[in-house]
Design an enzyme around this catalytic site. Structure first.
Site, PDB file in Angstrom:
ATOM      1  N   GLU A 159     -48.086  -2.862  -4.449  1.00 33.73           N
ATOM      2  CA  GLU A 159     -47.219  -3.385  -3.388  1.00 33.73           C
ATOM      3  C   GLU A 159     -47.228  -2.470  -2.165  1.00 33.73           C
ATOM      4  O   GLU A 159     -47.219  -2.945  -1.037  1.00 33.73           O
ATOM      5  CB  GLU A 159     -45.783  -3.568  -3.905  1.00 33.73           C
ATOM      6  CG  GLU A 159     -45.628  -4.740  -4.851  1.00 33.73           C
ATOM      7  CD  GLU A 159     -45.971  -6.081  -4.201  1.00 33.73           C
ATOM      8  OE1 GLU A 159     -45.872  -6.203  -2.971  1.00 33.73           O
ATOM      9  OE2 GLU A 159     -46.362  -7.002  -4.937  1.00 33.73           O
TER      10      GLU A 159
ATOM     11  N   CYS B 224     -51.045 -22.237   2.345  1.00 32.27           N
ATOM     12  CA  CYS B 224     -50.185 -22.420   3.521  1.00 32.27           C
ATOM     13  C   CYS B 224     -50.501 -21.322   4.538  1.00 32.27           C
ATOM     14  O   CYS B 224     -49.664 -20.500   4.880  1.00 32.27           O
ATOM     15  CB  CYS B 224     -48.717 -22.385   3.102  1.00 32.27           C
ATOM     16  SG  CYS B 224     -47.625 -22.982   4.394  1.00 32.27           S
TER      17      CYS B 224
ATOM     18  N   CYS C  26     -52.655 -28.669   3.678  1.00 29.83           N
ATOM     19  CA  CYS C  26     -51.570 -29.486   3.122  1.00 29.83           C
ATOM     20  C   CYS C  26     -52.091 -30.492   2.092  1.00 29.83           C
ATOM     21  O   CYS C  26     -51.364 -30.844   1.155  1.00 29.83           O
ATOM     22  CB  CYS C  26     -50.805 -30.181   4.242  1.00 29.83           C
ATOM     23  SG  CYS C  26     -50.167 -28.998   5.441  1.00 29.83           S
TER      24      CYS C  26
ATOM     25  N   CYS D 148     -51.948 -28.908  -1.233  1.00 26.67           N
ATOM     26  CA  CYS D 148     -50.723 -28.153  -1.515  1.00 26.67           C
ATOM     27  C   CYS D 148     -49.886 -28.843  -2.595  1.00 26.67           C
ATOM     28  O   CYS D 148     -49.550 -30.025  -2.476  1.00 26.67           O
ATOM     29  CB  CYS D 148     -49.918 -28.011  -0.230  1.00 26.67           C
ATOM     30  SG  CYS D 148     -48.359 -27.167  -0.489  1.00 26.67           S
TER      31      CYS D 148
ATOM     32  N   CYS E 207     -42.188 -30.694   1.351  1.00 27.59           N
ATOM     33  CA  CYS E 207     -42.255 -29.833   2.535  1.00 27.59           C
ATOM     34  C   CYS E 207     -41.823 -30.610   3.785  1.00 27.59           C
ATOM     35  O   CYS E 207     -42.454 -31.590   4.172  1.00 27.59           O
ATOM     36  CB  CYS E 207     -43.684 -29.319   2.683  1.00 27.59           C
ATOM     37  SG  CYS E 207     -43.951 -28.425   4.213  1.00 27.59           S
TER      38      CYS E 207
HETATM   39  S1  SF4 Z   1     -47.451 -28.919   2.816  1.00 26.01           S
HETATM   40 FE1  SF4 Z   1     -46.035 -27.475   3.764  1.00 26.01          FE
HETATM   41  S2  SF4 Z   1     -46.020 -25.772   2.309  1.00 26.01           S
HETATM   42 FE2  SF4 Z   1     -47.797 -26.991   1.814  1.00 26.01          FE
HETATM   43  S3  SF4 Z   1     -49.478 -26.077   2.970  1.00 26.01           S
HETATM   44 FE3  SF4 Z   1     -48.634 -27.710   4.236  1.00 26.01          FE
HETATM   45  S4  SF4 Z   1     -47.150 -26.697   5.518  1.00 26.01           S
HETATM   46 FE4  SF4 Z   1     -47.571 -25.316   3.845  1.00 26.01          FE
END
Ligand code: SF4
Length: 369
Positions: free
Chosen positions: A47, A202, A209, A212, A218
């Protein structure tokens, strides 16, 4: 500010988010050296190294450091010289010195065992709220939230929080979000999954997206505002600075100095270097000689310029002109001076140097062969 929790998804959404994120992480977590263990020392070291530094850069440093100093006790008992040599090239050397000091505190005050109490962890040098949360959740599965660059971006988008994320309000909202999203068990894994999704999917410029796992939850995605959230910080342009470094030679040895506490590279060794006041090269020899004398008490006769190095340090863009110089004598009347050593070129490899110091040392060693 209203209760930040009012911005959060409801209980059902939070459950769905945890489930989707953890399942995605099971399949997509990168195999990184510090993820093969939950030894708090290894988690802590990774970290600290990962602060301001890319994963790929950290990997070899982490492995080398763990091999040389595999426990808190080994680190605590090591010489600062060795710690800085292992850290050399990673930059932000204050991190290494604080890590070393914290290990000594853990050895003397906690019997060499990494503390589990959040307050005790946060009192250690170099450990803030984020790092404490990361170590405690990953190593001990404590229900401690985290917030760092990747999760700031991810959580801002999940909430469609369009304010400045580093403002007082932004931090309150995002920390509260990180806290409320945490599952009761697997908090460490969940925190790592958040960071992984922020770093790999992201992303800042082109969030993926379509890939995702939490896209349906989101708000930025629903509102098509991913590109404008989070609000970008205004970047300050780098300030140009001109500096000089001298390779001072005396009977086959070169002069090195050690930067003291409070200086940019505190604890590291370096060739005498300093900012240049003059714009032109007229009178440069006098300026070079005077600066070396002021730093080290050594009187020199500057020679030719060997090379020019450019590098960035925080908000400065430094152009470093490097010169040869011959030793003349020692000014015994000189006031407060830095620690110095005359070293054979082969000995330079053992000393922790700044990155420009190492480039110059490599040139000296090459020419000595
Ligand atoms: S859907 Fe939302 S959380 Fe997922 S990659 Fe796109 S902006 Fe990021």
């Amino acid at each position: 500010m209203n209760d930040p929790r009012a911005m959060l998804p409801d209980v059902a959404c939070r459950r769905a988010l945890r489930r989707r994120l953890l399942a995605w992480y099971d399949d997509h977590a990168r195999d990184l050296p510090w993820r093969r263990t939950n030894d708090p020392y290894a988690v802590w070291l990774s970290e600290i190294m990962l602060q301001q530094t890319q994963v790929e850069t950290v990997k070899p440093y982490f492995e080398r450091f763990m091999k040389a100093l595999p426990t808190v006790e080994a680190l605590a008992r090591a010489d600062e010289h060795e710690v800085l040599r292992l850290w050399e090239g990673l930059g932000y050397y204050r991190r290494a010195r604080q890590l070393h000091r914290a290990a000594q505190i853990i050895l003397t005050e906690h019997g060499g065992r990494f503390p589990r109490d959040p307050e005790a962890v946060r009192r250690l040098p170099g450990i803030g709220r984020y790092t404490a949360g990361a170590i405690l959740s990953i190593a001990f599965d404590a229900q401690e939230p985290i917030l760092e660059a990747n999760t700031v971006r991810l959580l801002s988008r999940l909430l469609a929080y369009a304010g400045p994320p580093h403002s007082g309000e932004g931090q309150r909202i995002l920390w509260a979000t990180a806290e409320i999203l945490l599952p009761r068990r697997k908090a460490g894994r969940f925190n790592q999954a958040l960071m992984e999704l922020g770093s790999e999917v992201c992303t800042a410029r082109a969030p993926r997206c379509m890939d995702c796992p939490v896209a349906v939850l989101c708000r930025a995605n629903q509102q098509e505002r991913q590109q404008e959230i989070p609000l970008a910080k205004i970047k300050q342009p780098q300030q140009p600075v001109r500096e000089a470094a001298l390779v001072v030679r005396r009977r086959g040895r070169v002069l090195l100095l050690r930067w003291p506490e409070g200086r940019r590279w505190a604890g590291l060794w370096d060739f005498p270097r300093f900012p240049l006041a003059g714009e032109s090269h007229t009178g440069i020899d006098r300026e070079l000689a005077e600066n070396v004398r002021a730093l080290t008490g050594v009187m020199v006769a500057p020679g030719r310029r060997i090379t020019t190095l450019t590098h960035g340090v925080t908000r400065f863009r430094i152009t470093l002109d490097c010169y040869e110089a011959e030793y003349v004598s020692v000014d015994k009347t000189a006031a407060t001076l830095l620690e110095t050593r005359w070293l054979r070129p082969a000995e330079l490899a053992d000393y922790p140097l700044s990155s420009t110091g190492r480039k110059l040392a490599n040139l000296v060693q090459k020419n000595a062969r």
